[in-house]
Design an enzyme around this catalytic site. Structure first.
Site, mmCIF file in Angstrom:
data_model
loop_
_atom_site.group_PDB
_atom_site.id
_atom_site.type_symbol
_atom_site.label_atom_id
_atom_site.label_comp_id
_atom_site.label_asym_id
_atom_site.label_seq_id
_atom_site.Cartn_x
_atom_site.Cartn_y
_atom_site.Cartn_z
ATOM 1 N N GLY A 95 -10.305 7.359 8.175
ATOM 2 C CA GLY A 95 -11.324 7.605 7.150
ATOM 3 C C GLY A 95 -12.528 6.740 7.495
ATOM 4 N NE ARG A 148 -6.310 1.083 -0.018
ATOM 5 C CZ ARG A 148 -6.374 2.180 0.717
ATOM 6 N NH1 ARG A 148 -5.321 2.600 1.383
ATOM 7 N NH2 ARG A 148 -7.491 2.849 0.808
ATOM 8 C CG HIS A 153 -13.627 0.908 7.034
ATOM 9 N ND1 HIS A 153 -12.838 -0.219 6.917
ATOM 10 C CD2 HIS A 153 -12.785 1.918 7.343
ATOM 11 C CE1 HIS A 153 -11.577 0.103 7.146
ATOM 12 N NE2 HIS A 153 -11.523 1.404 7.404
ATOM 13 C CG HIS A 164 -12.694 2.622 3.396
ATOM 14 N ND1 HIS A 164 -13.413 3.549 4.111
ATOM 15 C CD2 HIS A 164 -11.399 2.861 3.676
ATOM 16 C CE1 HIS A 164 -12.585 4.321 4.796
ATOM 17 N NE2 HIS A 164 -11.346 3.926 4.535
ATOM 18 C CG ASP A 206 -6.412 8.464 18.731
ATOM 19 O OD1 ASP A 206 -7.300 7.797 19.301
ATOM 20 O OD2 ASP A 206 -5.320 7.990 18.390
ATOM 21 C CB CYS A 207 -11.946 7.455 18.268
ATOM 22 S SG CYS A 207 -13.547 7.082 18.938
ATOM 23 C CG ASN A 263 -1.862 1.108 1.308
ATOM 24 O OD1 ASN A 263 -1.815 2.010 0.464
ATOM 25 N ND2 ASN A 263 -2.738 1.086 2.288
HETATM 26 P P1 ADP Z 1 -6.860 4.075 9.207
HETATM 27 O O1 ADP Z 1 -8.118 4.602 8.579
HETATM 28 O O2 ADP Z 1 -5.734 5.065 9.202
HETATM 29 O O3 ADP Z 1 -6.469 2.681 8.745
HETATM 30 P P2 ADP Z 1 -7.663 2.777 11.681
HETATM 31 O O4 ADP Z 1 -8.645 1.870 11.013
HETATM 32 O O5 ADP Z 1 -6.450 2.175 12.291
HETATM 33 O O6 ADP Z 1 -7.224 3.981 10.744
HETATM 34 O O7 ADP Z 1 -8.479 3.575 12.798
HETATM 35 C C1 ADP Z 1 -7.899 4.593 13.542
HETATM 36 C C2 ADP Z 1 -8.922 5.073 14.556
HETATM 37 O O8 ADP Z 1 -9.293 3.974 15.398
HETATM 38 C C3 ADP Z 1 -8.433 6.189 15.475
HETATM 39 O O9 ADP Z 1 -9.418 7.191 15.606
HETATM 40 C C4 ADP Z 1 -8.280 5.481 16.804
HETATM 41 O O10 ADP Z 1 -8.498 6.342 17.876
HETATM 42 C C5 ADP Z 1 -9.384 4.450 16.733
HETATM 43 N N1 ADP Z 1 -9.174 3.393 17.733
HETATM 44 C C6 ADP Z 1 -8.226 2.451 17.764
HETATM 45 N N2 ADP Z 1 -8.325 1.733 18.918
HETATM 46 C C7 ADP Z 1 -9.368 2.244 19.622
HETATM 47 C C8 ADP Z 1 -9.973 1.953 20.883
HETATM 48 N N3 ADP Z 1 -9.517 0.987 21.672
HETATM 49 N N4 ADP Z 1 -11.028 2.696 21.262
HETATM 50 C C9 ADP Z 1 -11.494 3.703 20.490
HETATM 51 N N5 ADP Z 1 -10.964 4.018 19.290
HETATM 52 C C10 ADP Z 1 -9.917 3.318 18.866
#
Ligand code: ADP
Length: 398
Positions: A210, A89, A206, A178, A281-282, A9
Protein backbone atom coordinates in the site's frame (compact mmCIF):
# COMPACT_ATOMS: atom_id res chain seq x y z
CA UNK A 1 15.13 -5.85 31.39
CA UNK A 2 13.29 -2.87 29.81
CA UNK A 3 9.51 -2.90 29.68
CA UNK A 4 7.99 -4.44 26.56
CA UNK A 5 4.67 -4.25 24.71
CA UNK A 6 3.07 -7.03 22.69
CA UNK A 7 2.04 -5.30 19.46
CA UNK A 8 -0.62 -7.10 17.41
CA UNK A 9 -1.78 -6.46 13.87
CA UNK A 10 -4.74 -8.77 13.31
CA UNK A 11 -5.89 -9.26 9.72
CA UNK A 12 -8.66 -11.52 8.46
CA UNK A 13 -6.39 -14.53 7.98
CA UNK A 14 -3.19 -13.50 9.77
CA UNK A 15 -1.84 -12.01 12.99
CA UNK A 16 1.48 -10.17 12.87
CA UNK A 17 2.97 -9.84 16.33
CA UNK A 18 6.07 -8.26 17.85
CA UNK A 19 7.42 -7.80 21.34
CA UNK A 20 8.67 -4.22 21.34
CA UNK A 21 11.11 -2.63 23.77
CA UNK A 22 9.26 0.58 24.59
CA UNK A 23 12.53 2.47 25.22
CA UNK A 24 14.49 1.51 22.11
CA UNK A 25 11.93 0.20 19.60
CA UNK A 26 13.88 -3.08 19.29
CA UNK A 27 11.89 -6.27 18.64
CA UNK A 28 13.57 -9.24 20.39
CA UNK A 29 10.76 -11.55 19.26
CA UNK A 30 8.46 -11.15 16.29
CA UNK A 31 6.44 -13.31 13.96
CA UNK A 32 3.26 -14.06 12.10
CA UNK A 33 0.40 -16.53 12.38
CA UNK A 34 -0.93 -17.00 8.87
CA UNK A 35 -3.42 -18.93 6.78
CA UNK A 36 -5.85 -18.74 9.71
CA UNK A 37 -9.13 -20.46 8.86
CA UNK A 38 -7.34 -22.64 6.27
CA UNK A 39 -5.86 -26.14 6.38
CA UNK A 40 -2.26 -24.91 6.44
CA UNK A 41 -2.47 -22.49 9.38
CA UNK A 42 1.01 -21.84 10.73
CA UNK A 43 2.90 -19.75 13.29
CA UNK A 44 6.38 -18.50 12.42
CA UNK A 45 8.57 -16.39 14.67
CA UNK A 46 12.14 -15.29 15.14
CA UNK A 47 13.90 -14.94 18.47
CA UNK A 48 17.57 -13.96 18.72
CA UNK A 49 17.88 -14.41 14.96
CA UNK A 50 16.60 -18.00 15.15
CA UNK A 51 13.53 -18.82 13.03
CA UNK A 52 10.92 -21.31 14.28
CA UNK A 53 7.77 -22.57 12.55
CA UNK A 54 4.87 -24.29 14.33
CA UNK A 55 1.97 -25.97 12.52
CA UNK A 56 -1.37 -24.87 13.96
CA UNK A 57 -4.41 -27.14 13.89
CA UNK A 58 -6.46 -27.20 10.66
CA UNK A 59 -8.63 -24.07 10.32
CA UNK A 60 -7.09 -22.54 13.46
CA UNK A 61 -8.74 -19.19 14.21
CA UNK A 62 -7.53 -16.00 15.92
CA UNK A 63 -8.23 -17.45 19.37
CA UNK A 64 -6.08 -20.54 18.77
CA UNK A 65 -3.32 -18.50 17.17
CA UNK A 66 -3.16 -16.12 20.13
CA UNK A 67 -3.18 -19.01 22.60
CA UNK A 68 -0.23 -20.43 20.66
CA UNK A 69 1.57 -17.05 20.74
CA UNK A 70 0.95 -17.08 24.51
CA UNK A 71 2.63 -20.51 24.76
CA UNK A 72 5.64 -19.28 22.76
CA UNK A 73 6.01 -16.34 25.16
CA UNK A 74 5.88 -18.72 28.15
CA UNK A 75 9.05 -20.37 26.82
CA UNK A 76 10.86 -17.03 27.15
CA UNK A 77 10.25 -16.34 30.81
CA UNK A 78 12.18 -13.11 31.32
CA UNK A 79 10.75 -11.59 28.16
CA UNK A 80 7.22 -12.64 29.04
CA UNK A 81 7.36 -11.09 32.48
CA UNK A 82 8.62 -7.80 30.98
CA UNK A 83 5.44 -7.43 28.85
CA UNK A 84 3.22 -4.83 30.49
CA UNK A 85 0.53 -4.21 27.87
CA UNK A 86 -0.91 -5.25 24.50
CA UNK A 87 -1.21 -2.68 21.67
CA UNK A 88 -3.54 -3.37 18.74
CA UNK A 89 -3.14 -1.72 15.37
CA UNK A 90 -6.63 -0.74 14.23
CA UNK A 91 -7.00 0.43 10.63
CA UNK A 92 -10.15 2.55 10.83
CA UNK A 93 -10.99 4.85 13.73
CA UNK A 94 -13.35 7.07 11.73
CA UNK A 95 -14.10 10.44 13.32
CA UNK A 96 -14.91 8.80 16.61
CA UNK A 97 -11.38 7.87 17.68
CA UNK A 98 -9.16 10.93 17.56
CA UNK A 99 -6.41 9.19 19.49
CA UNK A 100 -5.33 5.83 20.88
CA UNK A 101 -7.41 4.53 23.76
CA UNK A 102 -7.65 1.81 26.37
CA UNK A 103 -10.02 -0.87 25.10
CA UNK A 104 -13.29 -1.26 27.01
CA UNK A 105 -16.62 -2.68 25.77
CA UNK A 106 -17.64 0.72 24.30
CA UNK A 107 -14.39 1.07 22.35
CA UNK A 108 -14.79 -2.46 21.03
CA UNK A 109 -18.34 -1.65 19.93
CA UNK A 110 -17.06 1.51 18.23
CA UNK A 111 -14.44 -0.45 16.28
CA UNK A 112 -17.12 -2.94 15.27
CA UNK A 113 -19.44 -0.12 14.13
CA UNK A 114 -16.71 1.26 11.90
CA UNK A 115 -16.51 -2.07 10.07
CA UNK A 116 -18.95 -0.61 7.54
CA UNK A 117 -16.04 1.51 6.29
CA UNK A 118 -13.30 -1.16 6.60
CA UNK A 119 -15.13 -4.50 6.73
CA UNK A 120 -12.15 -6.81 6.30
CA UNK A 121 -9.90 -4.97 8.71
CA UNK A 122 -12.07 -3.84 11.59
CA UNK A 123 -13.96 -7.13 12.07
CA UNK A 124 -10.63 -8.97 12.15
CA UNK A 125 -9.35 -6.44 14.71
CA UNK A 126 -12.34 -7.13 16.98
CA UNK A 127 -11.76 -10.90 16.69
CA UNK A 128 -8.08 -10.29 17.53
CA UNK A 129 -8.89 -8.04 20.49
CA UNK A 130 -11.32 -10.55 21.98
CA UNK A 131 -8.87 -13.42 21.53
CA UNK A 132 -6.03 -11.35 23.03
CA UNK A 133 -8.22 -10.48 26.01
CA UNK A 134 -8.74 -14.23 26.56
CA UNK A 135 -5.07 -15.08 26.07
CA UNK A 136 -3.66 -12.21 28.18
CA UNK A 137 -6.41 -11.37 30.69
CA UNK A 138 -4.08 -9.55 33.10
CA UNK A 139 -2.63 -7.08 30.55
CA UNK A 140 -4.20 -3.73 29.61
CA UNK A 141 -5.13 -3.64 25.91
CA UNK A 142 -4.93 -0.46 23.84
CA UNK A 143 -6.22 0.36 20.33
CA UNK A 144 -3.96 2.52 18.14
CA UNK A 145 -5.72 3.82 15.03
CA UNK A 146 -4.12 4.25 11.59
CA UNK A 147 -6.44 7.18 10.97
CA UNK A 148 -5.82 9.14 14.20
CA UNK A 149 -2.65 10.85 12.94
CA UNK A 150 -4.72 12.66 10.29
CA UNK A 151 -7.11 14.36 12.72
CA UNK A 152 -5.19 17.59 12.02
CA UNK A 153 -6.33 17.70 8.36
CA UNK A 154 -8.42 20.85 7.82
CA UNK A 155 -12.00 20.37 6.72
CA UNK A 156 -11.33 21.80 3.25
CA UNK A 157 -8.75 19.04 2.75
CA UNK A 158 -10.66 16.07 4.13
CA UNK A 159 -14.06 16.74 2.55
CA UNK A 160 -14.98 15.45 -0.89
CA UNK A 161 -16.91 17.87 -3.11
CA UNK A 162 -20.05 15.77 -2.74
CA UNK A 163 -23.36 16.89 -1.21
CA UNK A 164 -22.51 17.85 2.38
CA UNK A 165 -25.28 15.61 3.79
CA UNK A 166 -23.28 12.53 2.78
CA UNK A 167 -20.51 13.64 5.12
CA UNK A 168 -22.91 14.57 7.92
CA UNK A 169 -25.08 11.47 7.72
CA UNK A 170 -22.63 8.81 6.57
CA UNK A 171 -19.16 10.08 7.40
CA UNK A 172 -18.05 10.07 3.74
CA UNK A 173 -14.75 11.99 3.82
CA UNK A 174 -11.00 11.42 3.55
CA UNK A 175 -9.56 9.68 6.64
CA UNK A 176 -6.00 8.79 5.70
CA UNK A 177 -4.10 5.61 6.63
CA UNK A 178 -0.53 4.50 7.54
CA UNK A 179 -0.69 7.13 10.32
CA UNK A 180 1.81 5.42 12.64
CA UNK A 181 4.38 5.26 9.84
CA UNK A 182 4.01 8.91 8.77
CA UNK A 183 4.18 9.87 12.46
CA UNK A 184 7.36 7.87 13.05
CA UNK A 185 9.32 8.98 9.98
CA UNK A 186 8.32 12.64 10.38
CA UNK A 187 9.76 12.66 13.91
CA UNK A 188 12.90 10.87 12.71
CA UNK A 189 13.27 13.47 9.94
CA UNK A 190 12.97 16.29 12.49
CA UNK A 191 15.71 14.61 14.54
CA UNK A 192 17.97 14.33 11.47
CA UNK A 193 17.27 18.01 10.67
CA UNK A 194 18.03 18.94 14.27
CA UNK A 195 14.76 20.87 14.51
CA UNK A 196 11.62 20.62 16.62
CA UNK A 197 8.86 18.74 14.76
CA UNK A 198 6.68 21.87 15.07
CA UNK A 199 9.19 23.77 12.93
CA UNK A 200 9.28 21.19 10.13
CA UNK A 201 7.56 21.24 6.75
CA UNK A 202 7.82 17.70 5.39
CA UNK A 203 6.50 15.34 2.74
CA UNK A 204 6.54 11.70 3.82
CA UNK A 205 6.04 8.97 1.21
CA UNK A 206 5.24 5.51 2.57
CA UNK A 207 5.72 3.20 -0.40
CA UNK A 208 5.01 -0.48 0.34
CA UNK A 209 2.34 -2.78 -1.05
CA UNK A 210 0.00 0.00 0.00
CA UNK A 211 1.35 3.48 -0.77
CA UNK A 212 0.45 6.84 0.75
CA UNK A 213 2.01 10.28 0.89
CA UNK A 214 1.41 12.99 3.48
CA UNK A 215 1.92 16.76 3.52
CA UNK A 216 3.09 17.94 6.95
CA UNK A 217 3.18 21.68 7.74
CA UNK A 218 4.80 22.80 10.98
CA UNK A 219 4.68 19.23 12.24
CA UNK A 220 0.99 18.60 11.51
CA UNK A 221 -0.54 16.52 8.70
CA UNK A 222 -2.52 18.84 6.41
CA UNK A 223 -3.24 16.47 3.53
CA UNK A 224 -2.72 12.84 2.62
CA UNK A 225 -3.30 10.71 -0.46
CA UNK A 226 -5.36 7.82 0.94
CA UNK A 227 -9.01 8.67 1.45
CA UNK A 228 -12.30 7.21 2.63
CA UNK A 229 -10.52 3.86 2.21
CA UNK A 230 -6.88 2.98 1.45
CA UNK A 231 -7.72 2.83 -2.30
CA UNK A 232 -7.24 6.52 -3.16
CA UNK A 233 -4.01 8.18 -4.21
CA UNK A 234 -0.77 6.67 -5.45
CA UNK A 235 -0.35 3.66 -7.74
CA UNK A 236 0.10 0.67 -5.39
CA UNK A 237 0.98 -3.03 -5.62
CA UNK A 238 -2.54 -4.13 -6.60
CA UNK A 239 -4.62 -0.95 -6.03
CA UNK A 240 -5.27 1.60 -8.76
CA UNK A 241 -5.20 4.73 -6.59
CA UNK A 242 -6.72 7.89 -8.15
CA UNK A 243 -9.12 7.24 -10.97
CA UNK A 244 -12.09 9.01 -12.57
CA UNK A 245 -15.04 7.68 -10.51
CA UNK A 246 -17.00 7.33 -13.76
CA UNK A 247 -14.86 4.31 -14.60
CA UNK A 248 -16.71 2.46 -11.80
CA UNK A 249 -20.15 3.39 -13.15
CA UNK A 250 -19.04 2.51 -16.70
CA UNK A 251 -17.87 -0.93 -15.58
CA UNK A 252 -21.20 -1.51 -13.83
CA UNK A 253 -23.54 -0.06 -16.46
CA UNK A 254 -21.78 -0.99 -19.70
CA UNK A 255 -19.65 -4.02 -18.84
CA UNK A 256 -22.00 -5.69 -16.35
CA UNK A 257 -19.62 -5.69 -13.41
CA UNK A 258 -21.15 -6.04 -9.95
CA UNK A 259 -20.09 -3.60 -7.22
CA UNK A 260 -18.10 -6.41 -5.60
CA UNK A 261 -16.29 -7.10 -8.90
CA UNK A 262 -15.41 -3.42 -9.31
CA UNK A 263 -14.04 -3.36 -5.78
CA UNK A 264 -11.98 -6.53 -6.36
CA UNK A 265 -10.71 -5.16 -9.69
CA UNK A 266 -9.55 -1.85 -8.21
CA UNK A 267 -8.19 -3.26 -4.94
CA UNK A 268 -6.67 -6.58 -5.95
CA UNK A 269 -6.05 -6.69 -9.71
CA UNK A 270 -4.83 -3.20 -10.52
CA UNK A 271 -1.76 -1.07 -9.70
CA UNK A 272 1.69 -2.46 -10.55
CA UNK A 273 0.16 -5.93 -10.95
CA UNK A 274 -2.61 -4.81 -13.29
CA UNK A 275 -0.42 -2.68 -15.54
CA UNK A 276 2.57 -5.02 -15.75
CA UNK A 277 0.49 -8.23 -15.89
CA UNK A 278 3.53 -9.71 -14.22
CA UNK A 279 3.76 -8.94 -10.53
CA UNK A 280 2.84 -6.53 -7.75
CA UNK A 281 6.40 -6.79 -6.45
CA UNK A 282 8.62 -3.82 -7.24
CA UNK A 283 11.77 -5.98 -7.13
CA UNK A 284 10.45 -8.34 -9.80
CA UNK A 285 9.44 -5.42 -11.99
CA UNK A 286 12.86 -3.78 -11.66
CA UNK A 287 14.51 -7.07 -12.66
CA UNK A 288 12.16 -7.61 -15.59
CA UNK A 289 12.54 -4.05 -16.78
CA UNK A 290 16.32 -4.47 -16.78
CA UNK A 291 15.77 -7.47 -19.07
CA UNK A 292 13.79 -5.27 -21.47
CA UNK A 293 10.21 -6.05 -20.42
CA UNK A 294 8.10 -3.10 -21.62
CA UNK A 295 5.12 -3.82 -19.36
CA UNK A 296 7.31 -3.78 -16.27
CA UNK A 297 8.83 -0.46 -17.40
CA UNK A 298 5.39 1.07 -18.00
CA UNK A 299 4.16 0.03 -14.52
CA UNK A 300 7.23 1.55 -12.85
CA UNK A 301 6.97 4.72 -14.98
CA UNK A 302 3.33 5.16 -13.95
CA UNK A 303 4.22 4.58 -10.30
CA UNK A 304 6.87 7.32 -10.44
CA UNK A 305 4.73 9.72 -12.50
CA UNK A 306 1.89 9.66 -9.93
CA UNK A 307 4.37 10.03 -7.06
CA UNK A 308 6.06 13.05 -8.67
CA UNK A 309 2.65 14.67 -9.25
CA UNK A 310 1.78 14.32 -5.56
CA UNK A 311 5.14 15.60 -4.37
CA UNK A 312 4.79 18.68 -6.58
CA UNK A 313 1.30 19.42 -5.32
CA UNK A 314 2.28 18.89 -1.68
CA UNK A 315 5.23 21.28 -2.04
CA UNK A 316 2.64 23.85 -3.07
CA UNK A 317 0.71 23.11 0.15
CA UNK A 318 3.44 22.94 2.80
CA UNK A 319 5.51 25.96 1.76
CA UNK A 320 9.31 25.99 2.15
CA UNK A 321 10.15 22.29 2.42
CA UNK A 322 12.57 20.99 5.06
CA UNK A 323 12.69 17.42 3.77
CA UNK A 324 11.16 14.77 1.55
CA UNK A 325 11.14 11.33 3.19
CA UNK A 326 10.95 7.89 1.57
CA UNK A 327 9.85 4.90 3.66
CA UNK A 328 8.04 1.51 3.35
CA UNK A 329 9.43 -1.55 1.54
CA UNK A 330 9.91 0.34 -1.75
CA UNK A 331 10.84 3.71 -0.22
CA UNK A 332 13.42 2.16 2.09
CA UNK A 333 14.97 -0.23 -0.41
CA UNK A 334 14.47 0.80 -4.02
CA UNK A 335 17.33 3.09 -5.05
CA UNK A 336 15.81 2.91 -8.54
CA UNK A 337 12.39 4.37 -7.63
CA UNK A 338 14.08 7.09 -5.51
CA UNK A 339 16.48 7.97 -8.31
CA UNK A 340 13.72 8.12 -10.96
CA UNK A 341 11.52 10.26 -8.73
CA UNK A 342 14.21 12.76 -7.76
CA UNK A 343 15.49 13.02 -11.35
CA UNK A 344 12.08 14.40 -12.35
CA UNK A 345 12.19 16.89 -9.48
CA UNK A 346 15.61 18.32 -10.42
CA UNK A 347 14.04 21.59 -11.56
CA UNK A 348 12.55 22.01 -8.07
CA UNK A 349 15.96 21.88 -6.39
CA UNK A 350 16.33 18.16 -5.67
CA UNK A 351 19.33 15.97 -6.48
CA UNK A 352 20.59 12.71 -5.01
CA UNK A 353 24.02 11.63 -3.85
CA UNK A 354 24.39 8.42 -5.88
CA UNK A 355 26.52 6.66 -3.30
CA UNK A 356 24.24 7.53 -0.39
CA UNK A 357 21.22 6.49 -2.44
CA UNK A 358 22.80 3.13 -3.21
CA UNK A 359 23.95 2.53 0.38
CA UNK A 360 20.94 3.72 2.38
CA UNK A 361 18.83 0.57 2.14
CA UNK A 362 17.92 -2.58 4.07
CA UNK A 363 17.20 -0.95 7.42
CA UNK A 364 19.71 1.91 7.16
CA UNK A 365 18.31 5.43 7.48
CA UNK A 366 19.73 8.82 6.55
CA UNK A 367 20.18 11.58 4.01
CA UNK A 368 20.35 10.51 0.37
CA UNK A 369 20.44 13.98 -1.23
CA UNK A 370 23.66 15.78 -2.21
CA UNK A 371 24.96 19.03 -0.70
CA UNK A 372 23.23 21.25 -3.29
CA UNK A 373 19.78 19.69 -2.87
CA UNK A 374 16.78 20.15 -0.63
CA UNK A 375 16.98 17.38 1.99
CA UNK A 376 15.83 13.92 0.94
CA UNK A 377 15.89 11.13 3.52
CA UNK A 378 15.27 7.39 3.37
CA UNK A 379 14.07 6.30 6.80
CA UNK A 380 13.30 2.76 7.97
CA UNK A 381 9.85 2.99 9.51
CA UNK A 382 8.92 1.45 12.86
CA UNK A 383 5.14 1.54 13.21
CA UNK A 384 5.28 -1.01 16.02
CA UNK A 385 7.35 1.36 18.16
CA UNK A 386 4.77 4.14 17.74
CA UNK A 387 2.07 1.64 18.75
CA UNK A 388 4.12 0.47 21.76
CA UNK A 389 4.75 4.03 23.00
CA UNK A 390 1.10 5.01 22.59
CA UNK A 391 0.02 1.82 24.32
CA UNK A 392 2.12 2.58 27.39
CA UNK A 393 0.92 6.17 27.41
CA UNK A 394 -2.75 5.16 27.30
CA UNK A 395 -2.44 2.27 29.72
CA UNK A 396 -0.35 3.98 32.39
CA UNK A 397 0.08 7.72 31.85
CA UNK A 398 -3.11 9.13 30.37
P1 ADP B 1 3.43 -3.85 3.17
O1 ADP B 1 2.72 -2.63 2.65
O2 ADP B 1 2.72 -5.13 2.86
O3 ADP B 1 3.91 -3.72 4.61
P2 ADP B 1 6.23 -3.51 2.47
O4 ADP B 1 6.35 -2.18 3.14
O5 ADP B 1 6.98 -4.66 3.03
O6 ADP B 1 4.72 -3.94 2.25
O7 ADP B 1 6.68 -3.28 0.95
C1 ADP B 1 6.58 -4.29 0.00
C2 ADP B 1 7.15 -3.76 -1.30
O8 ADP B 1 8.52 -3.39 -1.09
C3 ADP B 1 7.14 -4.76 -2.46
O9 ADP B 1 6.70 -4.14 -3.65
C4 ADP B 1 8.60 -5.11 -2.61
O10 ADP B 1 8.92 -5.44 -3.92
C5 ADP B 1 9.28 -3.82 -2.22
N1 ADP B 1 10.69 -4.04 -1.90
C6 ADP B 1 11.23 -4.69 -0.86
N2 ADP B 1 12.58 -4.76 -1.00
C7 ADP B 1 12.90 -4.13 -2.17
C8 ADP B 1 14.11 -3.87 -2.87
N3 ADP B 1 15.29 -4.28 -2.42
N4 ADP B 1 14.03 -3.19 -4.03
C9 ADP B 1 12.84 -2.79 -4.53
N5 ADP B 1 11.67 -3.00 -3.90
C10 ADP B 1 11.69 -3.67 -2.75
Amino acid sequence: MNQHVLVLNCGSSSIKFAIIDAETGAAPLQGIAENLGAHNAQLRYSFDGKETAIELSDNANHKEALASIGRVLKQHDALQSSIIAVGHRVVHGGERFEQSCLIDPLVKEGIRDLAKMAPLHNLAHVAGIESAQDAFPDLPQVAVFDTAYFQTLPKHAYLYALPYALYEQHGIRKYGFHGSSHHFVSHEAARLLNKGIGQCNLITAHLGNGCSITAIKQGKAIDTSMGFTPLEGLVMGTRCGDIDPSVATFLIESLDYSAAQVSALMNKQSGLQGISQLSNDCRTLEEQQALGNENAKLALDMFVHRLVKYIGSYIALVGPLDALVFTGGIGENSSYIRQQTIAQLAHMGFSLDETLNAETRFGRSGRISDATSKSVFAIATNEEWVIAKDTIHCAFKA
